[in-house]
Design an enzyme around this catalytic site. Structure first.
Site, PDB file in Angstrom:
ATOM      1  N   HIS A  91      -8.461   2.155  -8.296  1.00 19.04           N
ATOM      2  CA  HIS A  91      -7.091   2.246  -7.804  1.00 19.04           C
ATOM      3  C   HIS A  91      -6.429   0.885  -7.861  1.00 19.04           C
ATOM      4  O   HIS A  91      -6.999  -0.101  -7.431  1.00 19.04           O
ATOM      5  CB  HIS A  91      -7.056   2.760  -6.356  1.00 19.04           C
ATOM      6  CG  HIS A  91      -5.659   2.879  -5.818  1.00 19.04           C
ATOM      7  ND1 HIS A  91      -4.877   3.982  -6.065  1.00 19.04           N
ATOM      8  CD2 HIS A  91      -4.909   2.028  -5.095  1.00 19.04           C
ATOM      9  CE1 HIS A  91      -3.690   3.796  -5.506  1.00 19.04           C
ATOM     10  NE2 HIS A  91      -3.685   2.617  -4.902  1.00 19.04           N
ATOM     11  N   ASP A 110      -1.415  12.393   4.663  1.00 17.30           N
ATOM     12  CA  ASP A 110      -0.946  11.111   4.133  1.00 17.30           C
ATOM     13  C   ASP A 110       0.438  11.265   3.520  1.00 17.30           C
ATOM     14  O   ASP A 110       1.289  10.388   3.663  1.00 17.30           O
ATOM     15  CB  ASP A 110      -1.923  10.556   3.090  1.00 17.30           C
ATOM     16  CG  ASP A 110      -1.327   9.339   2.392  1.00 17.30           C
ATOM     17  OD1 ASP A 110      -1.123   8.323   3.081  1.00 17.30           O
ATOM     18  OD2 ASP A 110      -1.021   9.422   1.195  1.00 17.30           O
ATOM     19  N   ARG A 121       6.670   6.786   7.255  1.00 17.74           N
ATOM     20  CA  ARG A 121       6.572   5.315   7.323  1.00 17.74           C
ATOM     21  C   ARG A 121       7.671   4.667   6.501  1.00 17.74           C
ATOM     22  O   ARG A 121       8.233   3.644   6.881  1.00 17.74           O
ATOM     23  CB  ARG A 121       5.198   4.865   6.795  1.00 17.74           C
ATOM     24  CG  ARG A 121       4.056   5.143   7.764  1.00 17.74           C
ATOM     25  CD  ARG A 121       2.709   5.049   7.063  1.00 17.74           C
ATOM     26  NE  ARG A 121       2.509   3.755   6.433  1.00 17.74           N
ATOM     27  CZ  ARG A 121       1.765   3.565   5.332  1.00 17.74           C
ATOM     28  NH1 ARG A 121       1.153   4.579   4.726  1.00 17.74           N
ATOM     29  NH2 ARG A 121       1.633   2.371   4.827  1.00 17.74           N
ATOM     30  N   SER A 144      -4.262   5.069   3.922  1.00 14.88           N
ATOM     31  CA  SER A 144      -3.478   5.912   3.023  1.00 14.88           C
ATOM     32  C   SER A 144      -4.113   5.949   1.630  1.00 14.88           C
ATOM     33  O   SER A 144      -4.361   7.022   1.053  1.00 14.88           O
ATOM     34  CB  SER A 144      -2.051   5.365   2.958  1.00 14.88           C
ATOM     35  OG  SER A 144      -1.321   5.933   1.903  1.00 14.88           O
ATOM     36  N   LYS A 182      -6.905   9.210  -0.118  1.00  9.58           N
ATOM     37  CA  LYS A 182      -6.691   9.932  -1.377  1.00  9.58           C
ATOM     38  C   LYS A 182      -7.876   9.763  -2.331  1.00  9.58           C
ATOM     39  O   LYS A 182      -8.263  10.696  -3.034  1.00  9.58           O
ATOM     40  CB  LYS A 182      -5.388   9.470  -2.031  1.00  9.58           C
ATOM     41  CG  LYS A 182      -4.165  10.071  -1.320  1.00  9.58           C
ATOM     42  CD  LYS A 182      -2.853   9.464  -1.779  1.00  9.58           C
ATOM     43  CE  LYS A 182      -2.630   8.099  -1.178  1.00  9.58           C
ATOM     44  NZ  LYS A 182      -1.238   7.623  -1.192  1.00  9.58           N
TER      45      LYS A 182
END
Ligand code: URA
Ligand code: CA
Length: 444
Positions: A85, A164, A171, A186, A190
Protein backbone atom coordinates in the site's frame (compact mmCIF):
# COMPACT_ATOMS: atom_id res chain seq x y z
CA UNK A 1 -23.16 -4.40 25.42
CA UNK A 2 -26.79 -3.27 25.63
CA UNK A 3 -26.26 -1.01 28.59
CA UNK A 4 -23.46 0.86 26.85
CA UNK A 5 -24.16 4.45 25.85
CA UNK A 6 -22.42 6.46 23.17
CA UNK A 7 -22.59 9.52 25.43
CA UNK A 8 -20.40 7.81 28.04
CA UNK A 9 -17.90 6.67 25.43
CA UNK A 10 -17.54 10.23 24.08
CA UNK A 11 -17.10 11.60 27.62
CA UNK A 12 -14.54 8.97 28.53
CA UNK A 13 -12.37 9.79 25.52
CA UNK A 14 -12.94 13.51 26.00
CA UNK A 15 -11.47 13.13 29.47
CA UNK A 16 -8.41 11.32 28.16
CA UNK A 17 -9.19 7.77 29.22
CA UNK A 18 -8.62 4.60 27.21
CA UNK A 19 -11.64 2.99 25.58
CA UNK A 20 -12.12 -0.73 26.11
CA UNK A 21 -12.26 -3.27 23.28
CA UNK A 22 -16.01 -3.58 23.87
CA UNK A 23 -16.58 0.15 23.72
CA UNK A 24 -14.71 0.45 20.44
CA UNK A 25 -16.62 -2.52 19.03
CA UNK A 26 -19.92 -0.98 20.20
CA UNK A 27 -19.39 2.35 18.48
CA UNK A 28 -18.10 0.87 15.21
CA UNK A 29 -20.95 -1.64 15.07
CA UNK A 30 -23.56 0.98 15.93
CA UNK A 31 -22.19 3.48 13.44
CA UNK A 32 -22.00 0.92 10.60
CA UNK A 33 -25.63 -0.07 11.22
CA UNK A 34 -26.76 3.56 11.34
CA UNK A 35 -27.91 3.29 14.97
CA UNK A 36 -25.37 5.82 16.25
CA UNK A 37 -25.74 9.20 14.49
CA UNK A 38 -23.04 11.19 12.72
CA UNK A 39 -23.07 13.96 15.34
CA UNK A 40 -22.09 11.65 18.16
CA UNK A 41 -19.40 9.98 16.09
CA UNK A 42 -18.11 13.41 15.03
CA UNK A 43 -17.73 14.37 18.69
CA UNK A 44 -15.91 11.13 19.43
CA UNK A 45 -13.58 11.62 16.46
CA UNK A 46 -12.68 15.09 17.68
CA UNK A 47 -12.03 13.69 21.17
CA UNK A 48 -9.78 11.02 19.62
CA UNK A 49 -8.05 13.72 17.62
CA UNK A 50 -7.10 15.64 20.76
CA UNK A 51 -6.66 12.81 23.28
CA UNK A 52 -5.18 10.25 20.86
CA UNK A 53 -5.44 6.48 21.09
CA UNK A 54 -3.10 3.92 22.59
CA UNK A 55 -1.62 1.15 20.45
CA UNK A 56 -4.12 -1.26 21.93
CA UNK A 57 -7.06 0.98 21.11
CA UNK A 58 -5.74 1.50 17.58
CA UNK A 59 -5.45 -2.25 17.04
CA UNK A 60 -8.98 -2.73 18.40
CA UNK A 61 -10.33 0.00 16.15
CA UNK A 62 -8.66 -1.65 13.16
CA UNK A 63 -10.14 -5.07 13.93
CA UNK A 64 -13.58 -3.60 14.61
CA UNK A 65 -13.50 -1.99 11.16
CA UNK A 66 -12.23 -5.22 9.55
CA UNK A 67 -15.22 -7.05 11.07
CA UNK A 68 -17.72 -4.38 10.00
CA UNK A 69 -18.01 -6.07 6.60
CA UNK A 70 -16.82 -8.88 4.42
CA UNK A 71 -13.39 -10.41 5.03
CA UNK A 72 -11.98 -11.85 1.85
CA UNK A 73 -10.78 -15.39 2.26
CA UNK A 74 -7.74 -15.96 0.08
CA UNK A 75 -6.70 -19.17 1.81
CA UNK A 76 -7.20 -21.16 -1.39
CA UNK A 77 -4.40 -19.20 -3.02
CA UNK A 78 -1.16 -21.10 -2.67
CA UNK A 79 1.69 -19.25 -1.00
CA UNK A 80 2.03 -16.16 1.15
CA UNK A 81 -0.09 -13.30 -0.15
CA UNK A 82 1.88 -10.09 0.25
CA UNK A 83 -0.02 -6.86 -0.31
CA UNK A 84 1.43 -3.40 -0.76
CA UNK A 85 0.00 0.00 0.00
CA UNK A 86 1.25 3.46 -0.88
CA UNK A 87 0.01 6.41 1.13
CA UNK A 88 -0.96 8.77 -1.63
CA UNK A 89 1.47 10.75 -3.68
CA UNK A 90 1.38 12.27 -7.14
CA UNK A 91 1.83 10.22 -10.29
CA UNK A 92 2.47 7.08 -8.29
CA UNK A 93 2.64 4.28 -10.79
CA UNK A 94 4.21 1.65 -8.55
CA UNK A 95 1.39 -0.92 -8.50
CA UNK A 96 1.42 -1.21 -12.29
CA UNK A 97 5.09 -2.17 -12.16
CA UNK A 98 5.14 -4.11 -8.90
CA UNK A 99 2.27 -6.49 -9.57
CA UNK A 100 3.91 -7.96 -12.71
CA UNK A 101 7.50 -8.15 -11.41
CA UNK A 102 6.59 -9.65 -8.05
CA UNK A 103 4.24 -12.15 -9.71
CA UNK A 104 6.91 -13.03 -12.28
CA UNK A 105 9.26 -13.76 -9.36
CA UNK A 106 6.76 -16.33 -8.11
CA UNK A 107 4.94 -14.52 -5.28
CA UNK A 108 1.14 -14.41 -5.62
CA UNK A 109 -0.27 -10.89 -6.00
CA UNK A 110 -3.94 -10.58 -5.06
CA UNK A 111 -4.50 -6.87 -5.32
CA UNK A 112 -7.70 -5.10 -4.37
CA UNK A 113 -7.47 -1.60 -5.72
CA UNK A 114 -9.68 1.43 -5.68
CA UNK A 115 -10.73 3.94 -8.24
CA UNK A 116 -9.08 7.27 -7.73
CA UNK A 117 -10.48 10.44 -6.29
CA UNK A 118 -8.17 13.36 -6.89
CA UNK A 119 -5.26 14.09 -9.23
CA UNK A 120 -5.40 11.01 -11.41
CA UNK A 121 -7.34 7.80 -11.49
CA UNK A 122 -6.53 4.85 -9.30
CA UNK A 123 -4.84 1.68 -10.53
CA UNK A 124 -8.10 0.33 -11.94
CA UNK A 125 -8.80 3.48 -13.94
CA UNK A 126 -5.28 3.39 -15.32
CA UNK A 127 -5.59 -0.26 -16.36
CA UNK A 128 -8.76 0.60 -18.26
CA UNK A 129 -6.42 2.26 -20.78
CA UNK A 130 -6.16 -1.31 -22.11
CA UNK A 131 -9.23 -1.88 -24.26
CA UNK A 132 -11.51 -4.46 -22.68
CA UNK A 133 -9.75 -4.65 -19.31
CA UNK A 134 -12.20 -5.28 -16.50
CA UNK A 135 -12.22 -5.90 -12.77
CA UNK A 136 -15.71 -7.40 -12.95
CA UNK A 137 -15.20 -10.94 -11.73
CA UNK A 138 -16.34 -13.22 -8.99
CA UNK A 139 -14.06 -13.89 -6.06
CA UNK A 140 -13.65 -17.44 -7.42
CA UNK A 141 -12.43 -16.08 -10.75
CA UNK A 142 -10.12 -13.66 -8.95
CA UNK A 143 -8.59 -16.50 -6.93
CA UNK A 144 -8.35 -18.67 -10.04
CA UNK A 145 -6.42 -15.92 -11.84
CA UNK A 146 -3.99 -15.52 -8.96
CA UNK A 147 -3.41 -19.27 -8.89
CA UNK A 148 -2.84 -19.50 -12.64
CA UNK A 149 -1.38 -16.12 -13.69
CA UNK A 150 0.04 -15.30 -10.22
CA UNK A 151 -1.61 -11.89 -10.18
CA UNK A 152 -5.03 -10.31 -10.38
CA UNK A 153 -6.31 -6.80 -9.82
CA UNK A 154 -9.78 -6.62 -8.31
CA UNK A 155 -11.98 -3.79 -7.08
CA UNK A 156 -12.51 -3.09 -3.39
CA UNK A 157 -16.19 -3.86 -2.91
CA UNK A 158 -18.56 -1.62 -0.96
CA UNK A 159 -18.69 -4.30 1.70
CA UNK A 160 -14.96 -4.19 2.46
CA UNK A 161 -14.52 -2.40 5.81
CA UNK A 162 -17.75 -0.36 5.40
CA UNK A 163 -17.17 1.28 8.79
CA UNK A 164 -14.01 2.82 7.39
CA UNK A 165 -15.87 4.20 4.37
CA UNK A 166 -18.40 5.96 6.61
CA UNK A 167 -15.80 7.15 9.09
CA UNK A 168 -13.42 8.41 6.41
CA UNK A 169 -16.20 10.44 4.79
CA UNK A 170 -17.12 11.91 8.19
CA UNK A 171 -13.48 12.68 9.07
CA UNK A 172 -13.14 14.44 5.77
CA UNK A 173 -15.80 17.01 6.69
CA UNK A 174 -15.02 17.34 10.42
CA UNK A 175 -11.28 18.15 10.21
CA UNK A 176 -10.32 14.86 11.86
CA UNK A 177 -8.40 13.14 9.06
CA UNK A 178 -4.94 14.02 10.40
CA UNK A 179 -4.64 11.66 13.33
CA UNK A 180 -2.08 8.86 13.28
CA UNK A 181 -4.35 6.24 14.84
CA UNK A 182 -7.25 7.11 12.56
CA UNK A 183 -5.13 7.07 9.39
CA UNK A 184 -3.27 3.91 10.38
CA UNK A 185 -6.41 1.96 11.33
CA UNK A 186 -8.18 3.15 8.18
CA UNK A 187 -5.44 1.90 5.87
CA UNK A 188 -4.69 -1.30 7.76
CA UNK A 189 -8.35 -2.34 8.13
CA UNK A 190 -8.71 -2.41 4.35
CA UNK A 191 -5.49 -4.39 3.88
CA UNK A 192 -6.46 -6.95 6.49
CA UNK A 193 -10.04 -7.31 5.23
CA UNK A 194 -8.58 -7.88 1.73
CA UNK A 195 -6.98 -11.08 2.98
CA UNK A 196 -3.30 -10.12 3.02
CA UNK A 197 -0.92 -12.41 4.93
CA UNK A 198 1.87 -9.84 4.88
CA UNK A 199 2.02 -6.16 4.02
CA UNK A 200 4.64 -3.80 2.60
CA UNK A 201 3.80 -0.15 3.18
CA UNK A 202 5.18 2.71 1.14
CA UNK A 203 4.82 5.77 3.33
CA UNK A 204 5.45 8.96 1.40
CA UNK A 205 6.84 12.10 2.96
CA UNK A 206 7.30 15.57 1.51
CA UNK A 207 5.38 18.28 -0.29
CA UNK A 208 3.45 15.83 -2.46
CA UNK A 209 2.45 13.57 0.43
CA UNK A 210 0.04 13.40 3.33
CA UNK A 211 2.91 13.55 5.82
CA UNK A 212 4.94 16.65 5.07
CA UNK A 213 7.89 15.94 7.38
CA UNK A 214 10.08 12.98 8.27
CA UNK A 215 8.99 12.71 11.87
CA UNK A 216 5.30 12.30 11.15
CA UNK A 217 6.01 9.91 8.25
CA UNK A 218 8.12 7.66 10.50
CA UNK A 219 5.51 7.80 13.26
CA UNK A 220 2.70 6.85 10.88
CA UNK A 221 4.84 4.03 9.52
CA UNK A 222 5.61 2.69 13.00
CA UNK A 223 1.94 2.84 13.95
CA UNK A 224 0.90 0.78 10.91
CA UNK A 225 3.77 -1.67 11.27
CA UNK A 226 2.79 -2.27 14.90
CA UNK A 227 -0.88 -2.79 14.02
CA UNK A 228 -0.01 -5.30 11.31
CA UNK A 229 2.41 -7.29 13.43
CA UNK A 230 0.14 -7.22 16.48
CA UNK A 231 -2.61 -8.69 14.32
CA UNK A 232 -0.39 -11.45 12.97
CA UNK A 233 0.46 -9.92 9.60
CA UNK A 234 4.17 -9.46 8.99
CA UNK A 235 4.36 -5.80 8.07
CA UNK A 236 7.19 -3.45 7.16
CA UNK A 237 7.25 0.11 5.87
CA UNK A 238 9.55 1.91 3.49
CA UNK A 239 9.65 5.70 3.80
CA UNK A 240 10.02 7.36 0.42
CA UNK A 241 10.50 10.98 -0.55
CA UNK A 242 7.67 12.67 -2.46
CA UNK A 243 8.98 16.22 -2.79
CA UNK A 244 8.33 16.02 -6.52
CA UNK A 245 6.24 13.67 -8.68
CA UNK A 246 7.53 10.10 -8.87
CA UNK A 247 8.72 9.35 -12.39
CA UNK A 248 7.79 11.85 -15.08
CA UNK A 249 4.22 11.05 -16.05
CA UNK A 250 1.07 12.17 -14.24
CA UNK A 251 -2.09 10.99 -15.99
CA UNK A 252 -3.66 7.62 -16.63
CA UNK A 253 -2.53 6.28 -20.04
CA UNK A 254 0.67 8.32 -19.65
CA UNK A 255 1.47 6.51 -16.42
CA UNK A 256 0.67 3.17 -18.00
CA UNK A 257 3.18 3.98 -20.73
CA UNK A 258 5.71 4.89 -18.02
CA UNK A 259 5.06 1.60 -16.23
CA UNK A 260 5.61 -0.28 -19.51
CA UNK A 261 8.91 1.56 -20.00
CA UNK A 262 9.93 0.65 -16.46
CA UNK A 263 9.10 -3.01 -17.07
CA UNK A 264 11.28 -2.81 -20.18
CA UNK A 265 14.16 -1.53 -18.03
CA UNK A 266 14.07 1.98 -19.46
CA UNK A 267 11.83 3.73 -16.99
CA UNK A 268 12.62 6.71 -14.75
CA UNK A 269 15.37 6.03 -12.23
CA UNK A 270 13.34 7.06 -9.17
CA UNK A 271 10.26 5.01 -10.08
CA UNK A 272 12.50 2.02 -10.82
CA UNK A 273 14.27 2.36 -7.49
CA UNK A 274 11.05 2.58 -5.47
CA UNK A 275 9.59 -0.42 -7.30
CA UNK A 276 12.69 -2.57 -6.84
CA UNK A 277 12.86 -1.62 -3.15
CA UNK A 278 9.21 -2.33 -2.39
CA UNK A 279 9.26 -5.43 -4.58
CA UNK A 280 12.32 -6.95 -2.87
CA UNK A 281 10.69 -6.49 0.53
CA UNK A 282 7.58 -8.18 -0.84
CA UNK A 283 9.67 -11.13 -2.02
CA UNK A 284 11.38 -11.42 1.37
CA UNK A 285 8.07 -11.39 3.27
CA UNK A 286 6.62 -13.79 0.69
CA UNK A 287 9.44 -16.27 1.24
CA UNK A 288 10.75 -15.90 -2.34
CA UNK A 289 14.04 -14.22 -1.42
CA UNK A 290 16.47 -14.76 1.44
CA UNK A 291 17.16 -11.10 1.95
CA UNK A 292 16.68 -7.68 0.44
CA UNK A 293 19.79 -7.87 -1.79
CA UNK A 294 18.75 -11.20 -3.25
CA UNK A 295 15.25 -9.85 -3.82
CA UNK A 296 16.66 -6.96 -5.81
CA UNK A 297 18.80 -9.29 -7.94
CA UNK A 298 15.77 -11.46 -8.68
CA UNK A 299 13.71 -8.46 -9.75
CA UNK A 300 16.55 -7.04 -11.86
CA UNK A 301 16.67 -10.33 -13.67
CA UNK A 302 12.86 -10.42 -14.06
CA UNK A 303 13.05 -7.07 -15.85
CA UNK A 304 16.15 -7.86 -17.89
CA UNK A 305 14.80 -11.19 -19.12
CA UNK A 306 11.48 -9.66 -20.22
CA UNK A 307 9.51 -11.81 -17.78
CA UNK A 308 8.07 -8.71 -16.13
CA UNK A 309 6.60 -7.22 -19.30
CA UNK A 310 5.35 -10.66 -20.34
CA UNK A 311 3.58 -10.95 -16.98
CA UNK A 312 1.83 -7.61 -17.51
CA UNK A 313 0.45 -8.95 -20.80
CA UNK A 314 -0.78 -12.09 -19.07
CA UNK A 315 -2.52 -10.08 -16.34
CA UNK A 316 -4.20 -7.81 -18.92
CA UNK A 317 -5.29 -10.73 -21.06
CA UNK A 318 -6.64 -12.75 -18.14
CA UNK A 319 -8.94 -9.83 -17.30
CA UNK A 320 -10.26 -9.33 -20.82
CA UNK A 321 -7.88 -6.58 -21.90
CA UNK A 322 -6.01 -6.32 -25.18
CA UNK A 323 -2.35 -7.23 -24.47
CA UNK A 324 -1.21 -5.85 -27.85
CA UNK A 325 -1.41 -2.40 -26.26
CA UNK A 326 1.67 -3.32 -24.21
CA UNK A 327 3.77 -3.67 -27.37
CA UNK A 328 2.15 -0.65 -28.98
CA UNK A 329 1.14 1.92 -26.34
CA UNK A 330 0.01 4.30 -29.12
CA UNK A 331 -3.16 2.16 -29.21
CA UNK A 332 -4.11 3.61 -25.81
CA UNK A 333 -6.29 6.75 -25.63
CA UNK A 334 -4.36 9.68 -27.13
CA UNK A 335 -4.73 13.40 -26.47
CA UNK A 336 -5.51 15.79 -29.33
CA UNK A 337 -3.29 18.61 -28.07
CA UNK A 338 0.31 17.79 -27.16
CA UNK A 339 2.38 20.87 -26.40
CA UNK A 340 5.48 21.74 -24.39
CA UNK A 341 5.69 24.18 -21.48
CA UNK A 342 8.79 26.32 -21.96
CA UNK A 343 11.03 27.66 -19.17
CA UNK A 344 10.96 31.43 -18.71
CA UNK A 345 14.57 31.61 -17.49
CA UNK A 346 17.84 29.71 -17.16
CA UNK A 347 18.63 27.93 -13.90
CA UNK A 348 18.55 24.80 -11.81
CA UNK A 349 15.25 23.33 -10.65
CA UNK A 350 15.04 23.91 -6.91
CA UNK A 351 11.60 22.52 -6.24
CA UNK A 352 8.50 21.17 -7.97
CA UNK A 353 5.26 21.39 -6.05
CA UNK A 354 4.06 17.86 -6.65
CA UNK A 355 0.53 18.69 -5.55
CA UNK A 356 0.31 21.41 -8.17
CA UNK A 357 1.46 19.10 -10.96
CA UNK A 358 -1.30 16.78 -9.76
CA UNK A 359 -3.79 19.64 -9.87
CA UNK A 360 -2.70 20.49 -13.42
CA UNK A 361 -3.47 16.89 -14.41
CA UNK A 362 -6.81 17.11 -12.62
CA UNK A 363 -7.69 20.34 -14.42
CA UNK A 364 -6.93 18.61 -17.73
CA UNK A 365 -9.43 15.90 -16.77
CA UNK A 366 -7.12 13.09 -15.60
CA UNK A 367 -8.75 12.82 -12.18
CA UNK A 368 -12.12 13.02 -10.50
CA UNK A 369 -13.27 16.16 -8.76
CA UNK A 370 -16.24 14.30 -7.32
CA UNK A 371 -16.79 10.59 -7.13
CA UNK A 372 -19.11 10.56 -10.13
CA UNK A 373 -16.88 12.54 -12.52
CA UNK A 374 -15.78 10.91 -15.75
CA UNK A 375 -12.05 10.79 -16.25
CA UNK A 376 -10.17 11.35 -19.48
CA UNK A 377 -7.57 8.59 -19.73
CA UNK A 378 -5.53 10.33 -22.42
CA UNK A 379 -4.70 13.62 -20.72
CA UNK A 380 -2.04 14.61 -18.22
CA UNK A 381 1.42 16.02 -17.77
CA UNK A 382 4.87 14.62 -18.48
CA UNK A 383 7.54 16.63 -16.73
CA UNK A 384 11.01 16.66 -18.26
CA UNK A 385 12.98 18.45 -15.57
CA UNK A 386 13.33 17.34 -11.97
CA UNK A 387 15.02 18.77 -8.90
CA UNK A 388 18.68 19.52 -9.59
CA UNK A 389 18.34 19.52 -13.40
CA UNK A 390 19.61 22.50 -15.38
CA UNK A 391 17.12 24.24 -17.67
CA UNK A 392 17.82 26.79 -20.40
CA UNK A 393 15.35 29.56 -21.13
CA UNK A 394 12.87 28.35 -23.75
CA UNK A 395 13.59 24.68 -23.09
CA UNK A 396 10.63 22.42 -22.32
CA UNK A 397 10.17 21.73 -18.61
CA UNK A 398 7.08 19.62 -19.30
CA UNK A 399 4.70 18.47 -22.00
CA UNK A 400 0.95 18.83 -21.60
CA UNK A 401 -1.44 16.28 -23.08
CA UNK A 402 -4.86 17.95 -23.36
CA UNK A 403 -8.18 17.60 -25.13
CA UNK A 404 -9.33 21.16 -24.54
CA UNK A 405 -7.39 24.31 -25.33
CA UNK A 406 -8.71 26.30 -22.36
CA UNK A 407 -7.78 23.58 -19.94
CA UNK A 408 -4.38 23.43 -21.60
CA UNK A 409 -3.84 27.12 -20.88
CA UNK A 410 -4.88 26.73 -17.26
CA UNK A 411 -2.63 23.70 -16.76
CA UNK A 412 0.29 25.53 -18.34
CA UNK A 413 -0.03 28.35 -15.83
CA UNK A 414 -0.19 25.93 -12.90
CA UNK A 415 2.86 23.99 -14.08
CA UNK A 416 4.98 27.12 -14.51
CA UNK A 417 4.09 28.19 -11.00
CA UNK A 418 4.84 24.74 -9.60
CA UNK A 419 8.51 25.08 -10.49
CA UNK A 420 10.95 27.13 -8.44
CA UNK A 421 14.34 27.86 -9.96
CA UNK A 422 17.71 28.92 -8.61
CA UNK A 423 21.10 29.90 -10.00
CA UNK A 424 22.89 27.60 -7.54
CA UNK A 425 23.79 23.98 -8.08
CA UNK A 426 21.33 21.78 -6.20
CA UNK A 427 22.17 18.57 -4.40
CA UNK A 428 19.76 15.77 -5.34
CA UNK A 429 18.51 14.01 -2.22
CA UNK A 430 18.09 10.28 -1.84
CA UNK A 431 14.69 8.79 -2.43
CA UNK A 432 14.50 6.03 0.17
CA UNK A 433 14.54 7.63 3.60
CA UNK A 434 14.30 4.62 5.82
CA UNK A 435 12.75 1.30 6.74
CA UNK A 436 10.48 0.65 9.69
CA UNK A 437 10.08 -2.88 10.98
CA UNK A 438 8.73 -4.44 14.14
CA UNK A 439 12.22 -4.08 15.58
CA UNK A 440 12.51 -0.36 14.99
CA UNK A 441 13.62 2.25 12.54
CA UNK A 442 16.56 2.30 10.15
CA UNK A 443 17.13 5.75 8.70
CA UNK A 444 18.95 5.87 5.37
N1 URA B 1 -5.98 6.76 3.23
C1 URA B 1 -6.92 6.03 3.85
O1 URA B 1 -7.36 5.02 3.32
N2 URA B 1 -7.36 6.42 5.06
C2 URA B 1 -6.90 7.51 5.68
O2 URA B 1 -7.35 7.81 6.78
C3 URA B 1 -5.94 8.29 5.02
C4 URA B 1 -5.50 7.88 3.80
CA1 CA C 1 4.64 8.75 -12.55
Amino acid sequence: MNNMRMYDIIMKKRDGQELSTEEIGYFIDGYTKGVIPDYQVSALLMAIFFQKMSKRETADLTMAMVHSGEIIDLSSIKGIKVDKHSTGGVGDTTTLVLAPIVAAAGAPVAKMSGRGLGHTGGTIDKLESFEGFSVQMTIEQFIHNVNTVKAAIGAQTADLAPADKKLYALRDVTATVDNLSLIASSIMSKKIASGADAIVLDVKMGSGAFMKDAQSAFELAQEMVDIGNNLGRATIAVITEMDQPLGYAVGNALEVKEAIDTLLGKGPEDLTEVCLTLGSHMLVLGGKAEDFEQGKQILDEVIRSGKGIQKLKEIIQAQGGNPDFVDDPSLMPQAAIIKPVAADQDGYVKGIKADDIGIAALVLGAGRETKDSEIDLAVGVVIHKKIGDFVSKGEAIATIYANDIEKFAEAQKIIKNAYTMTQDLIQKSSLIKGIVTQNGVTKL
